[in-house]
Scaffold this motif. Sequence first.
Motif, PDB file in Angstrom:
ATOM      1  N   GLU A 176       0.147 -13.019   2.118  1.00  0.00           N
ATOM      2  CA  GLU A 176       0.327 -11.691   1.558  1.00  0.00           C
ATOM      3  C   GLU A 176      -0.760 -10.743   2.022  1.00  0.00           C
ATOM      4  OE1 GLU A 176      -2.013 -14.011  -1.594  1.00  0.00           O
ATOM      5  OE2 GLU A 176      -0.363 -14.409  -0.207  1.00  0.00           O
ATOM      6  N   SER A 177      -0.484  -9.456   1.868  1.00  0.00           N
ATOM      7  CA  SER A 177      -1.451  -8.420   2.230  1.00  0.00           C
ATOM      8  C   SER A 177      -2.526  -8.339   1.161  1.00  0.00           C
ATOM      9  CB  SER A 177      -0.746  -7.068   2.379  1.00  0.00           C
ATOM     10  OG  SER A 177      -1.683  -6.032   2.579  1.00  0.00           O
ATOM     11  N   ASP A 221       6.082  -0.113   8.378  1.00  0.00           N
ATOM     12  CA  ASP A 221       6.378  -0.440   6.982  1.00  0.00           C
ATOM     13  C   ASP A 221       5.135  -0.212   6.119  1.00  0.00           C
ATOM     14  OD1 ASP A 221       8.910  -1.118   7.626  1.00  0.00           O
ATOM     15  OD2 ASP A 221       8.659  -3.282   7.408  1.00  0.00           O
ATOM     16  N   TYR A 222       5.362   0.322   4.930  1.00  0.00           N
ATOM     17  CA  TYR A 222       4.270   0.472   3.959  1.00  0.00           C
ATOM     18  C   TYR A 222       4.215  -0.806   3.130  1.00  0.00           C
ATOM     19  CZ  TYR A 222       1.001   2.650   0.741  1.00  0.00           C
ATOM     20  OH  TYR A 222      -0.120   2.947   0.014  1.00  0.00           O
ATOM     21  N   VAL A 223       3.051  -1.429   3.088  1.00  0.00           N
ATOM     22  CA  VAL A 223       2.890  -2.675   2.337  1.00  0.00           C
ATOM     23  C   VAL A 223       1.920  -2.455   1.194  1.00  0.00           C
ATOM     24  CG1 VAL A 223       3.419  -4.174   4.283  1.00  0.00           C
ATOM     25  CG2 VAL A 223       1.068  -3.469   3.907  1.00  0.00           C
ATOM     26  N   HIS A 224       2.219  -3.072   0.074  1.00  0.00           N
ATOM     27  CA  HIS A 224       1.342  -3.030  -1.086  1.00  0.00           C
ATOM     28  C   HIS A 224       0.524  -4.320  -1.147  1.00  0.00           C
ATOM     29  CE1 HIS A 224       3.210   0.560  -2.855  1.00  0.00           C
ATOM     30  NE2 HIS A 224       4.354   0.061  -2.427  1.00  0.00           N
ATOM     31  N   LYS A 225      -0.572  -4.275  -1.833  1.00  0.00           N
ATOM     32  CA  LYS A 225      -1.384  -5.467  -2.020  1.00  0.00           C
ATOM     33  C   LYS A 225      -0.550  -6.548  -2.719  1.00  0.00           C
ATOM     34  CE  LYS A 225      -5.730  -7.080  -4.041  1.00  0.00           C
ATOM     35  NZ  LYS A 225      -6.930  -6.708  -4.824  1.00  0.00           N
ATOM     36  N   GLN A 242      -4.302  -5.488   0.775  1.00  0.00           N
ATOM     37  CA  GLN A 242      -4.541  -4.076   0.529  1.00  0.00           C
ATOM     38  C   GLN A 242      -3.248  -3.288   0.676  1.00  0.00           C
ATOM     39  OE1 GLN A 242      -6.886  -4.240   4.337  1.00  0.00           O
ATOM     40  NE2 GLN A 242      -6.229  -2.119   4.442  1.00  0.00           N
ATOM     41  N   ASP A 243      -3.294  -2.024   0.241  1.00  0.00           N
ATOM     42  CA  ASP A 243      -2.182  -1.102   0.439  1.00  0.00           C
ATOM     43  C   ASP A 243      -2.381  -0.373   1.765  1.00  0.00           C
ATOM     44  OD1 ASP A 243      -1.348  -1.841  -2.050  1.00  0.00           O
ATOM     45  OD2 ASP A 243      -2.177  -0.103  -3.072  1.00  0.00           O
ATOM     46  N   ASP A 284       2.109  -7.999  -1.173  1.00  0.00           N
ATOM     47  CA  ASP A 284       3.389  -8.127  -0.469  1.00  0.00           C
ATOM     48  C   ASP A 284       3.271  -9.194   0.614  1.00  0.00           C
ATOM     49  OD1 ASP A 284       4.449  -6.163  -2.006  1.00  0.00           O
ATOM     50  OD2 ASP A 284       4.459  -4.607  -0.452  1.00  0.00           O
ATOM     51  N   THR A 337      -2.358   5.771   6.282  1.00  0.00           N
ATOM     52  CA  THR A 337      -1.187   6.642   6.198  1.00  0.00           C
ATOM     53  C   THR A 337      -0.340   6.509   7.447  1.00  0.00           C
ATOM     54  OG1 THR A 337      -2.156   8.535   7.332  1.00  0.00           O
ATOM     55  CG2 THR A 337      -2.622   8.318   4.969  1.00  0.00           C
TER      56      THR A 337
END
Length: 480
Positions: free
Chosen positions: A50-51, A29-33, A53-54, A35, A80
């Motif tokens: 939460e995260s 999964d791609y997580v954004h700062k 970082q991205d 999330d 990536t």
Amino acid sequence: MPVDEFRMPSLGADMEHGKVVEWLVKPGDYVHKGDLVAAVDTDKTVMDIESFQDGVLAEFLVDIGDTVDVGTPIARITATPAELPPAQPPLTSGAPSPDARSPLAAREPTPAHQGAEAGHPEPAVKAAPPVRHLAHTLGVDVGHITGSGPGGEVVRADVERAAADTLAAAATEEAAAEARRVRSSPLARRLAAELGVDLQDVSGTGPGGAVTEDDVLSAVPPRGRPPREQVAEAPPSEAPAREPAPEAAEEAPRQKRPTAAGGKAETLRQAVGALMSRSKKEIPHYYLSTTLDLAAAMAWMQAANQQRPVSSRLVPSALLLKATALAAKEVPDLNGFFTKGAFHPSSEVHLGVAVALRHGGLVAPALHDADTLSLDELRDLVSRAREGRLQRAEMADPTITVTNLGDLGVESVYGVIYPPQVAMVGFGKVLEQPFADNGMLGIRHAAIATLSADHRVSDGLRGGRFLARIDELLQEPDKL
């Protein structure tokens, strides 16, 4: 490419470890700062973290149920998708295998690839080095892209289109998973797991249909004989030799029901007790109290509530919290931390609010920059704390704490300072009291405010000024 470790965060000044009770994302999964990525159980409450970082969540480093120290890596985040570990072992045949790390590797092989697997050489893909670098950065396998350039060459637009298609497919899958996901608080999910309740079968009564702790408890089978399927699945060795007496049948569920919440409440009570014992041993407390005149504040609030829907009406505690935050800003000797033998005042007011949880115990979320928040924002955070829907940032570093037991009928409360803070404010029940003004008797709304403060940092003069300032601010409620 950079690889970062996501570590167990500190959710409070006294937190030493935490337990992962649920992962809210999965590898790939791609997580954004910002999330939410996991639910963590501390000694005080369950919170979503939460995260910072991205990136792409590559793998989990701890399992659900593991308790680890603060700062321990619990997950790995890469820049990536191309840096994800292989999803399957490489093929043992001599033929070149598709890149298992690429999101596009799951596609069916083209006839050209089938020929390569049969022993025929696979034609080289035409792509310039900058295009190949872009493909690697975006996690795209150029071998699966049909080129639109001269002679079938893969160009930059082809790579960007393939990456966009991959992200769109991932977004569709994520939306489908979100649609299947049952809205619930971390506490309700943990309780359902412990009691064997399927959240898909529970009708939520919370905001937006969310499943609450009470909904989970209501879904537990009634006391007495368990459901037929549970009896059928029970091993023969666990079957009772005879039917239990009616008294025992009634008593057994009564003892088992509070186990999930009761155990957590007991752990919380022990943690709070240890911290308060340390506070009383190390901090020289002094105590002050005053009676707040709430006539103007209550009259203004009642007039304002006539223009509001029932769900968003103000309560007296919102006004008391805002007045406390503003007073702490003006009297900095009561707002900060005492660490390493010295007081460190805070330039910001992060107001900790002691909130009683439904399963028992207390938690003190921090209203960051409380002196700048509106009355509605103050009311909303307290509501979410009671429902167990707090985030890490809402538990970190309160600079002064407020406890309000007025809802329980308590008229005054003298709290114990929460170290390393240097002050605790208490509010009692709002009452109608008789008072005299210029020889005339009347009735007014009032409440007792108390202050517990650290004598190493302040004294009665500063403490008295602080309480007096709270009372002054409440005389102009329209300015809060």
